[in-house]
Design an enzyme around this catalytic site. Sequence first.
Site, PDB file in Angstrom:
ATOM      1  N   LYS A   1     -16.881  34.128  64.454  1.00  0.00           N
ATOM      2  CA  LYS A   1     -15.775  34.828  65.119  1.00  0.00           C
ATOM      3  C   LYS A   1     -15.937  34.807  66.638  1.00  0.00           C
ATOM      4  O   LYS A   1     -15.021  34.438  67.367  1.00  0.00           O
ATOM      5  CB  LYS A   1     -15.737  36.284  64.636  1.00  0.00           C
ATOM      6  CG  LYS A   1     -14.964  37.246  65.518  1.00  0.00           C
ATOM      7  CD  LYS A   1     -15.051  38.628  64.946  1.00  0.00           C
ATOM      8  CE  LYS A   1     -15.081  39.829  65.788  1.00  0.00           C
ATOM      9  NZ  LYS A   1     -15.679  39.944  67.055  1.00  0.00           N
ATOM     10  N   ASN A   2     -17.117  35.211  67.111  1.00  0.00           N
ATOM     11  CA  ASN A   2     -17.248  35.371  68.554  1.00  0.00           C
ATOM     12  C   ASN A   2     -17.330  34.041  69.306  1.00  0.00           C
ATOM     13  O   ASN A   2     -17.136  34.005  70.521  1.00  0.00           O
ATOM     14  CB  ASN A   2     -18.426  36.300  68.892  1.00  0.00           C
ATOM     15  CG  ASN A   2     -18.090  37.745  68.514  1.00  0.00           C
ATOM     16  OD1 ASN A   2     -16.915  38.078  68.308  1.00  0.00           O
ATOM     17  ND2 ASN A   2     -19.099  38.595  68.397  1.00  0.00           N
TER      18      ASN A   2
ATOM     19  N   CYS B   1     -12.404  46.873  69.171  1.00  0.00           N
ATOM     20  CA  CYS B   1     -13.235  47.963  68.653  1.00  0.00           C
ATOM     21  C   CYS B   1     -13.715  48.838  69.813  1.00  0.00           C
ATOM     22  O   CYS B   1     -14.280  48.331  70.782  1.00  0.00           O
ATOM     23  CB  CYS B   1     -14.427  47.387  67.890  1.00  0.00           C
ATOM     24  SG  CYS B   1     -13.959  46.628  66.334  1.00  0.00           S
TER      25      CYS B   1
ATOM     26  N   ARG C   1     -16.562  50.141  77.243  1.00  0.00           N
ATOM     27  CA  ARG C   1     -16.846  48.714  77.372  1.00  0.00           C
ATOM     28  C   ARG C   1     -16.273  48.203  78.703  1.00  0.00           C
ATOM     29  O   ARG C   1     -15.196  47.598  78.747  1.00  0.00           O
ATOM     30  CB  ARG C   1     -16.280  47.952  76.163  1.00  0.00           C
ATOM     31  CG  ARG C   1     -16.904  48.438  74.852  1.00  0.00           C
ATOM     32  CD  ARG C   1     -16.359  47.730  73.641  1.00  0.00           C
ATOM     33  NE  ARG C   1     -16.877  46.381  73.484  1.00  0.00           N
ATOM     34  CZ  ARG C   1     -16.503  45.554  72.495  1.00  0.00           C
ATOM     35  NH1 ARG C   1     -15.612  45.944  71.616  1.00  0.00           N
ATOM     36  NH2 ARG C   1     -17.004  44.342  72.412  1.00  0.00           N
ATOM     37  N   PRO C   2     -17.006  48.459  79.808  1.00  0.00           N
ATOM     38  CA  PRO C   2     -16.492  48.079  81.128  1.00  0.00           C
ATOM     39  C   PRO C   2     -16.430  46.565  81.303  1.00  0.00           C
ATOM     40  O   PRO C   2     -17.099  45.826  80.578  1.00  0.00           O
ATOM     41  CB  PRO C   2     -17.527  48.688  82.093  1.00  0.00           C
ATOM     42  CG  PRO C   2     -18.777  48.818  81.298  1.00  0.00           C
ATOM     43  CD  PRO C   2     -18.353  49.050  79.873  1.00  0.00           C
TER      44      PRO C   2
ATOM     45  N   ASP D   1     -16.692  45.311  84.619  1.00  0.00           N
ATOM     46  CA  ASP D   1     -17.042  45.153  86.038  1.00  0.00           C
ATOM     47  C   ASP D   1     -17.807  43.848  86.314  1.00  0.00           C
ATOM     48  O   ASP D   1     -17.660  43.251  87.379  1.00  0.00           O
ATOM     49  CB  ASP D   1     -17.860  46.359  86.521  1.00  0.00           C
ATOM     50  CG  ASP D   1     -19.115  46.561  85.692  1.00  0.00           C
ATOM     51  OD1 ASP D   1     -18.993  46.834  84.484  1.00  0.00           O
ATOM     52  OD2 ASP D   1     -20.224  46.418  86.234  1.00  0.00           O
ATOM     53  N   GLN D   2     -18.606  43.382  85.353  1.00  0.00           N
ATOM     54  CA  GLN D   2     -19.384  42.154  85.595  1.00  0.00           C
ATOM     55  C   GLN D   2     -18.490  40.911  85.539  1.00  0.00           C
ATOM     56  O   GLN D   2     -18.748  39.927  86.213  1.00  0.00           O
ATOM     57  CB  GLN D   2     -20.533  42.037  84.587  1.00  0.00           C
ATOM     58  CG  GLN D   2     -21.543  43.158  84.690  1.00  0.00           C
ATOM     59  CD  GLN D   2     -22.152  43.255  86.083  1.00  0.00           C
ATOM     60  OE1 GLN D   2     -22.713  42.300  86.612  1.00  0.00           O
ATOM     61  NE2 GLN D   2     -22.015  44.422  86.703  1.00  0.00           N
TER      62      GLN D   2
ATOM     63  N   ASP E   1     -24.679  43.955  66.706  1.00  0.00           N
ATOM     64  CA  ASP E   1     -23.641  43.801  65.679  1.00  0.00           C
ATOM     65  C   ASP E   1     -24.201  43.867  64.259  1.00  0.00           C
ATOM     66  O   ASP E   1     -23.443  43.793  63.294  1.00  0.00           O
ATOM     67  CB  ASP E   1     -22.876  42.482  65.883  1.00  0.00           C
ATOM     68  CG  ASP E   1     -21.998  42.538  67.120  1.00  0.00           C
ATOM     69  OD1 ASP E   1     -21.724  43.644  67.605  1.00  0.00           O
ATOM     70  OD2 ASP E   1     -21.598  41.464  67.612  1.00  0.00           O
TER      71      ASP E   1
ATOM     72  N   ARG F   1     -10.689  42.108  60.857  1.00  0.00           N
ATOM     73  CA  ARG F   1     -10.789  41.437  62.153  1.00  0.00           C
ATOM     74  C   ARG F   1     -11.825  40.330  62.149  1.00  0.00           C
ATOM     75  O   ARG F   1     -11.759  39.405  62.934  1.00  0.00           O
ATOM     76  CB  ARG F   1     -11.315  42.459  63.164  1.00  0.00           C
ATOM     77  CG  ARG F   1     -10.279  42.949  64.034  1.00  0.00           C
ATOM     78  CD  ARG F   1     -10.881  43.814  65.089  1.00  0.00           C
ATOM     79  NE  ARG F   1      -9.776  44.576  65.592  1.00  0.00           N
ATOM     80  CZ  ARG F   1      -9.862  45.653  66.298  1.00  0.00           C
ATOM     81  NH1 ARG F   1     -11.034  46.124  66.618  1.00  0.00           N
ATOM     82  NH2 ARG F   1      -8.797  46.249  66.715  1.00  0.00           N
TER      83      ARG F   1
HETATM   84  N1  EPU Z   1     -21.307  45.599  80.200  1.00  0.00           N
HETATM   85  C1  EPU Z   1     -21.107  46.157  81.443  1.00  0.00           C
HETATM   86  N2  EPU Z   1     -20.195  45.551  82.273  1.00  0.00           N
HETATM   87  C2  EPU Z   1     -19.488  44.455  81.905  1.00  0.00           C
HETATM   88  C3  EPU Z   1     -19.702  43.911  80.628  1.00  0.00           C
HETATM   89  C4  EPU Z   1     -20.615  44.515  79.791  1.00  0.00           C
HETATM   90  O1  EPU Z   1     -21.725  47.139  81.814  1.00  0.00           O
HETATM   91  O2  EPU Z   1     -18.689  43.951  82.699  1.00  0.00           O
HETATM   92  C5  EPU Z   1     -22.307  46.220  79.302  1.00  0.00           C
HETATM   93  C6  EPU Z   1     -21.673  46.772  78.025  1.00  0.00           C
HETATM   94  O3  EPU Z   1     -21.206  48.078  78.218  1.00  0.00           O
HETATM   95  C7  EPU Z   1     -22.817  46.682  77.051  1.00  0.00           C
HETATM   96  C8  EPU Z   1     -23.551  45.408  77.496  1.00  0.00           C
HETATM   97  O4  EPU Z   1     -23.153  45.175  78.836  1.00  0.00           O
HETATM   98  O5  EPU Z   1     -23.685  47.759  77.210  1.00  0.00           O
HETATM   99  C9  EPU Z   1     -23.268  44.168  76.674  1.00  0.00           C
HETATM  100  O6  EPU Z   1     -21.864  43.958  76.559  1.00  0.00           O
HETATM  101  P1  EPU Z   1     -21.251  42.517  76.377  1.00  0.00           P
HETATM  102  O7  EPU Z   1     -20.401  42.206  77.551  1.00  0.00           O
HETATM  103  O8  EPU Z   1     -22.328  41.557  76.036  1.00  0.00           O
HETATM  104  O9  EPU Z   1     -20.293  42.710  75.124  1.00  0.00           O
HETATM  105  P2  EPU Z   1     -18.902  42.030  74.877  1.00  0.00           P
HETATM  106  O10 EPU Z   1     -18.872  40.680  75.468  1.00  0.00           O
HETATM  107  O11 EPU Z   1     -17.788  42.969  75.189  1.00  0.00           O
HETATM  108  C10 EPU Z   1     -19.662  40.802  72.712  1.00  0.00           C
HETATM  109  C11 EPU Z   1     -19.203  40.719  71.289  1.00  0.00           C
HETATM  110  C12 EPU Z   1     -19.487  42.027  70.589  1.00  0.00           C
HETATM  111  C13 EPU Z   1     -20.979  42.327  70.674  1.00  0.00           C
HETATM  112  C14 EPU Z   1     -21.454  42.289  72.123  1.00  0.00           C
HETATM  113  C15 EPU Z   1     -22.955  42.406  72.275  1.00  0.00           C
HETATM  114  C16 EPU Z   1     -17.337  39.218  71.472  1.00  0.00           C
HETATM  115  C17 EPU Z   1     -15.874  39.014  71.413  1.00  0.00           C
HETATM  116  N3  EPU Z   1     -17.774  40.458  71.285  1.00  0.00           N
HETATM  117  O12 EPU Z   1     -18.943  41.874  73.296  1.00  0.00           O
HETATM  118  O13 EPU Z   1     -19.123  41.811  69.243  1.00  0.00           O
HETATM  119  O14 EPU Z   1     -21.234  43.597  70.151  1.00  0.00           O
HETATM  120  O15 EPU Z   1     -21.073  41.024  72.739  1.00  0.00           O
HETATM  121  O16 EPU Z   1     -23.607  41.380  71.595  1.00  0.00           O
HETATM  122  O17 EPU Z   1     -18.088  38.263  71.646  1.00  0.00           O
HETATM  123  C18 EPU Z   1     -18.391  42.406  67.117  1.00  0.00           C
HETATM  124  O18 EPU Z   1     -18.362  41.197  66.836  1.00  0.00           O
HETATM  125  O19 EPU Z   1     -18.266  43.314  66.254  1.00  0.00           O
HETATM  126  C19 EPU Z   1     -18.583  42.815  68.493  1.00  0.00           C
HETATM  127  C20 EPU Z   1     -18.302  44.031  68.918  1.00  0.00           C
END
Ligand code: EPU
Length: 421
Positions: A22-23, A117, A122-123, A125-126, A307, A400
């Site tokens: 999925k991801n 979800c 889930r910011p 900012d990065q 996850d 999903r």
């Molecule tokens: N974070 C920040 N700032 C940002 C981005 C992230 O502070 O700009 C923090 C988040 O709050 C968190 C950490 O960094 O504490 C990691 O977040 P990440 O950006 O890696 O998560 P994501 O890209 O939003 C993806 C997966 C999630 C999975 C996470 C962690 C996708 C579409 N989603 O989310 O998958 O939990 O990486 O591995 O790839 C799922 O499949 O159920 C799912 C939620």
Amino acid sequence: MAIYEINGGTPLNGSVVISGAKNAAVAILPAALLVKGRCRIENVPDISDVRILLSILSGMGAVIRTPEPGVVEMDCTDIRQTLPDPALVKKMRASYYLMGVLLGRFHHSHVALPGGCSFASRPIDQHIKGFKALGALVEEGNDYVAMNPGPHGLQGNRVSLDVVSVGATVNIMLAATLLPGRTVIENAAKEPHIVDLANFLNTMGADISGAGTDTVKIRGVASLQGGTYTIIPDQIEAGTYIAAVAATGGDVLVKNVIPKHMDCITSKLEEMGAQITNYDDSIRIVSNGRLNATTVKTRPYPGFPTDMQAQICVCMALAKGESRLTESVYETRFFGYCTELESMGAYIQIDGKTATVYGMEKLHGATVRARDLRAGAALVIAGLAASGTTRVENIHYVERGYERLIEKLTALGAKIHRVEE
Ligand code: EPU
């Protein structure tokens, strides 16, 4: 409203074929928007997040065909609409990859803030930090992000992420692929789907190296051309079936996996007493359903994935003794399912980032509510292992991310039905 009704207590036996990740799919499908030409993408899972994404892309002018199950052919040569439908964008998380893609191809973007979800704050900012480093002027509205080139235009640059973020790493890769110059992402995420995205883009003509390490380097190219690519198997879907067998008991061959991607999960389940055998592209798991307590801390890849937190928690809830489960990526993720597990007889104490899970001999059926995708998957596992009937509500979350869940579990002998209420 549909629910899953599960009559638990039947061991799982047989084999299950894992779908495409999925991801990876939700990054690769928007990435096809960078390509002028026809992309044939294979092993695409038929899940609701993918369907929403395909609707968004087709609304923008992508010509999409699905010639056979699991295959998507997409031609994004003539994109007439660069404003993705905000109502659809808000339905899922990974729609934020359209920000990077549109910036990279059209040098401007206006994308609604994503949904998906919401088990934690889930910011993004990065992601924004990355876009700014590439020269974008970013306007953050209440419910959208708009970007245009800044005074010096858009070009490659060095970006050091403050937190390891899958989404930010992907979005910066997408934005930088067609920009002039060299982009270096430091402290990048190393998840298998980052490598898969880089492999897809490189197959189409991009110049990306280092994916899978903490430094990803992108040398911008003028254009990408079409080609064929096969998405990797889903690490978390595979982990979910493996955890289901560990908790419920049984003997299952999990096919179409990359065992290396599974090490972080299978090594824990082995420690808990399940027997794991790795083959080239499959894993056999044998369990008598009585596991030993353990300690798990979630971390970015190659650590134990967040996850899989909820699914391993169910295994712990059925293990002999006291387990400790520490979440280091999304602190509030326990709240999505621990209360529901307790209504099935689990005993879990949460103290900040750590849950202490006191293993029980048995869980019992109850009516429980999924609050996010993986929480929902964990409740399904709990229902399979529990005695009596479990009804899982809010299953749209589960749908999903799990392709043909009922069909796959039924083939393993589970008594699970999707019931329309
Ligand atoms: N974070 C920040 N700032 C940002 C981005 C992230 O502070 O700009 C923090 C988040 O709050 C968190 C950490 O960094 O504490 C990691 O977040 P990440 O950006 O890696 O998560 P994501 O890209 O939003 C993806 C997966 C999630 C999975 C996470 C962690 C996708 C579409 N989603 O989310 O998958 O939990 O990486 O591995 O790839 C799922 O499949 O159920 C799912 C939620």
